[in-house]
Design a protein around this motif. Structure first.
Motif: not given
Length: 61
Positions: A35-36, A4-6, A10-14, A25-28
């Motif tokens: 990150q994108n 996920w993008y917070n 501006a960090q990626v989270e699992s 935003m997500g999931p990816y």
């Protein structure tokens, strides 16, 4: 695992440390894709705006 993008940090989270839905935003499928997230959202919005313009132009003929 999904990522996920917070938008606040501006960090990626699992899945393990994900913030509330309103903040992510997500999931990816990968950390890189997460990150994108903002760039991907921008590109999709531009694409959809162009499709809307074409749809509106064709509908007025």
């Amino acid at each position: 695992m999904q990522y996920w993008y917070n938008v606040d940090t501006a960090q990626v989270e699992s899945d393990d440390d994900r913030s509330p839905n309103a903040n992510v935003m997500g999931p990816y499928d990968s950390p890189e894709a997460a990150q994108n997230a903002l760039q991907t959202a921008h590109e999709k919005s531009e694409q959809w705006d162009e499709e809307d313009r074409r749809w509106n132009d064709e509908g007025q003929r």
